[in-house]
Design a protein around this motif. Sequence first.
Motif, PDB file in Angstrom:
ATOM      1  N   ARG A  21      12.944   4.109  -3.165  1.00 57.89           N
ATOM      2  CA  ARG A  21      12.464   4.721  -1.925  1.00 57.89           C
ATOM      3  C   ARG A  21      11.377   5.747  -2.234  1.00 57.89           C
ATOM      4  N   LEU A  22      10.186   5.511  -1.734  1.00 58.32           N
ATOM      5  CA  LEU A  22       9.104   6.417  -2.079  1.00 58.32           C
ATOM      6  C   LEU A  22       8.559   7.140  -0.864  1.00 58.32           C
ATOM      7  N   ALA A  23       7.978   8.311  -1.128  1.00 60.43           N
ATOM      8  CA  ALA A  23       7.269   9.040  -0.083  1.00 60.43           C
ATOM      9  C   ALA A  23       5.800   9.047  -0.441  1.00 60.43           C
ATOM     10  N   ILE A  24       4.960   9.034   0.594  1.00 61.63           N
ATOM     11  CA  ILE A  24       3.525   9.061   0.385  1.00 61.63           C
ATOM     12  C   ILE A  24       3.010  10.332   1.056  1.00 61.63           C
ATOM     13  N   VAL A  25       2.269  11.134   0.305  1.00 63.70           N
ATOM     14  CA  VAL A  25       1.625  12.313   0.887  1.00 63.70           C
ATOM     15  C   VAL A  25       0.129  12.042   0.831  1.00 63.70           C
ATOM     16  N   THR A  26      -0.560  12.135   1.964  1.00 65.54           N
ATOM     17  CA  THR A  26      -1.962  11.740   1.989  1.00 65.54           C
ATOM     18  C   THR A  26      -2.756  12.614   2.947  1.00 65.54           C
ATOM     19  N   ASN A  27      -4.068  12.679   2.709  1.00 63.60           N
ATOM     20  CA  ASN A  27      -4.920  13.379   3.667  1.00 63.60           C
ATOM     21  C   ASN A  27      -5.794  12.387   4.434  1.00 63.60           C
ATOM     22  N   ALA A  28      -5.434  11.108   4.354  1.00 66.62           N
ATOM     23  CA  ALA A  28      -6.214  10.083   5.047  1.00 66.62           C
ATOM     24  C   ALA A  28      -5.288   8.963   5.476  1.00 66.62           C
ATOM     25  N   GLY A  29      -5.486   8.466   6.686  1.00 62.87           N
ATOM     26  CA  GLY A  29      -4.594   7.444   7.233  1.00 62.87           C
ATOM     27  C   GLY A  29      -4.696   6.115   6.508  1.00 62.87           C
ATOM     28  N   GLY A  30      -5.924   5.623   6.318  1.00 62.50           N
ATOM     29  CA  GLY A  30      -6.148   4.287   5.740  1.00 62.50           C
ATOM     30  C   GLY A  30      -5.450   4.078   4.415  1.00 62.50           C
ATOM     31  N   PRO A  31      -5.726   4.937   3.441  1.00 62.28           N
ATOM     32  CA  PRO A  31      -5.068   4.752   2.137  1.00 62.28           C
ATOM     33  C   PRO A  31      -3.548   4.838   2.233  1.00 62.28           C
ATOM     34  N   GLY A  32      -3.046   5.631   3.188  1.00 62.82           N
ATOM     35  CA  GLY A  32      -1.600   5.701   3.391  1.00 62.82           C
ATOM     36  C   GLY A  32      -1.050   4.357   3.831  1.00 62.82           C
ATOM     37  N   ILE A  33      -1.815   3.690   4.711  1.00 62.39           N
ATOM     38  CA  ILE A  33      -1.380   2.372   5.182  1.00 62.39           C
ATOM     39  C   ILE A  33      -1.458   1.351   4.042  1.00 62.39           C
ATOM     40  N   LEU A  34      -2.528   1.433   3.252  1.00 63.84           N
ATOM     41  CA  LEU A  34      -2.656   0.530   2.097  1.00 63.84           C
ATOM     42  C   LEU A  34      -1.452   0.688   1.177  1.00 63.84           C
TER      43      LEU A  34
END
Length: 727
Positions: free
Chosen positions: A303-316
Amino acid sequence: MNSSLEAFFQPRAVAVIGASRDPEKIGYALVDNLQHCGFNGQIYPINPKSAEILGLKTYASIIDVPDAVDLAVIAIPTPQVAAVLAECGQKGVPGVIVITAGFGEIGGEGRKNERLLVETARQYSVRLLGPNCMGIIDTVIPLNASFAGGMPLPGHIAFMSQSGALAQAVLDWACAEGIGFSRFVSLGNKADLSEIDFIRAWGADPHSKVILAYLEDIRDGAEFMALCRQVTRQQGTPIIAIKSGTTAAGTRAVSSHTGSLAGSEQAYDTAFKQAGVIHAASVERLFDYSLAFAYQPLVASNRLAIVTNAGGPGILATDAAERAGLQVANLAAATINRLRELIPDIASALNPIDVRGDAFEDSYDMALRLALADANVDSVVVILTPQKLTRVEETARVVARVVAEMKNGDQKSLNSNQPLSSKAASINLPVTPKPVLACFMGEAHVRDGISLLQKHGIPNYAFPERAIEALQAMWQYRQWLERPLVPPPRFDFDDHCLREIFAQVRGDRRVALAETESHDIAAAIGLRVPKAELARNREEAVALARLIGYPVVFKIASPEILHKSDLGGVRVGINNDLEARGAFDLITARAHRFAPGAQVWGVTVQEMVPPGREVIIGMSRDPQFGPLLMFGLGGIYVEVLKDVVFRIAPISAAEAQAMINEIHSAPLLRGVRGEKSPDRDALCQALLRVSQLVHEFPEIVELDINPLVVHEQGAVAVDVRMVITPE
Ligand code: ADP
Ligand code: MG
């Protein structure tokens, strides 16, 4: 460390035979590398034409060296190598590296000369690395007995390569990327020492956290598997390997479905999987994975969490995670609330956590801490794209700090001049560290941030998919470590009957079993087979059909005709004497017409089996790894659908179940749309029995049961074909 390899790993004195004063020669590079790698033992250049090389006293021959020599590196013309190797033996040198090429790799004469090297080495109990290799590098000793362009950075990755040229490029690239190595070896032709020796040595090496291997072939498949299993499971050292080049599968003609579907690719992939070796599909992935293993703690789960400052790469990243069998974690309600409270302008407090394009490092700090603190999260990928307001280096520093705090047991304010914000300080990091991977995307604007991450042991990946794949590799390894190891079950077979049949076939100077013979084998290992008899003429066929009971199936009986339906040699659903006579004539006529030279014994009259799910169980013997068992959806379209999976036999019950679940059409074996489920237990049993058969009888080179008809209760082997070795 393995004692037979001590000469390579702890040499006190190294000789370079073929040392040179000419900076354009390998003999110069070798001495130069030894001198500049920090090695504090003796270096003896050997060259009859010089008195001194690079300031070192030079000897005319290894025999002339007054003291003991542990390791000799030979870089002289090919024809002289064998004699000089013998001199090393006489001198009592335990380890020799032959850099010189022109041996096995050129075939013919070269192969003969290589054998001579091996014999010489054996005669004097010398262990030999190469020939045709680049040498060995060790940042622990340190030692650089190679002609590589310099010394790699120290680190925890042990790397072996069967290609010296690839290794050169990789070492250079790794140096630029800040990736360090504990040990490196160029295996060359593997005349004596091979991957086996180095995996054994490195598996127990406290300086190597992960073993990387670039291999073109494997010396001994069974030994490789047993050793890798031990190293990856008992010693807990992950092995990541890439295998290039195809191995010739021998000259044997392939006549079975399994044989035509089972290439050496499959065999390697399967063997790696069953030995716990992570199979990298490219050199890039080899290193992507190794960084995660070398620098980060192993994931506990997926189970992973993603922390991002941009939507697109988060979706990728989310998409990639799904494909990889990882879960984008459901954050705890408390985590979501605190994210909203501590980062008021957060774009999404759900996973992927989107801290917004204008987020400063403090938002990353809190998001990363909260994600790590969440019990539903096993790993975190931190994505950053360099937007106008993004503070790349500051963010990198914050990530490094959180990771360091977690590693050191939550000691706040660690190696940082800036005090921690009270909000961040209020978040308790987990006691057991979780892996954090970074994905700072871009190049010019993120370069310094990435260097900072790398310096602190946080692997950075150029794109989210690569970070996810590295996590997937870790998850794969975690599952391997936790998989219960259950031995295969053992069935009682009628071995006497089996041996008699093989003897009979060989007595006839055949290799292919007749249908009745292979059915008897199937019965002897406890599979159900339809009642069947050979009819040599029309009237016999009718009599047998009556005896077995209509409806029946007729099949052409000929040792030369393997794929019977291909020439109209199978008639199902024969209901009466009239149809039986017609079918006999038709089938035998077709055989004579479409297979003119073939010996025709008559037809096999078979009990008609009720319809069920048709599957295939097969085996093709791989030259490296032995019995490659295949399972898939069966029937006459096997080669078209190619919905098959492989394992190397023998397999455990769990592995048999896994095979059944792995094919794409697995749902068909559970019963679709209100159908009753086929008997999975019977199917599993059949797989296990065949697995034991091909494991215990190496004389079977190919086997196809196609189809095995699986019913609601039980399964019947309707068509069994087998090929054995001539003697
Ligand atoms: P081949 O594979 O050499 O063409 P098979 O013996 O597999 O010949 O027969 C082809 C097909 O005929 C099978 O896939 C199966 O669908 C059907 N068949 C063969 N034997 C029987 C049988 N005894 N009962 C029912 N169907 C059968
Ligand atoms: Mg068949």
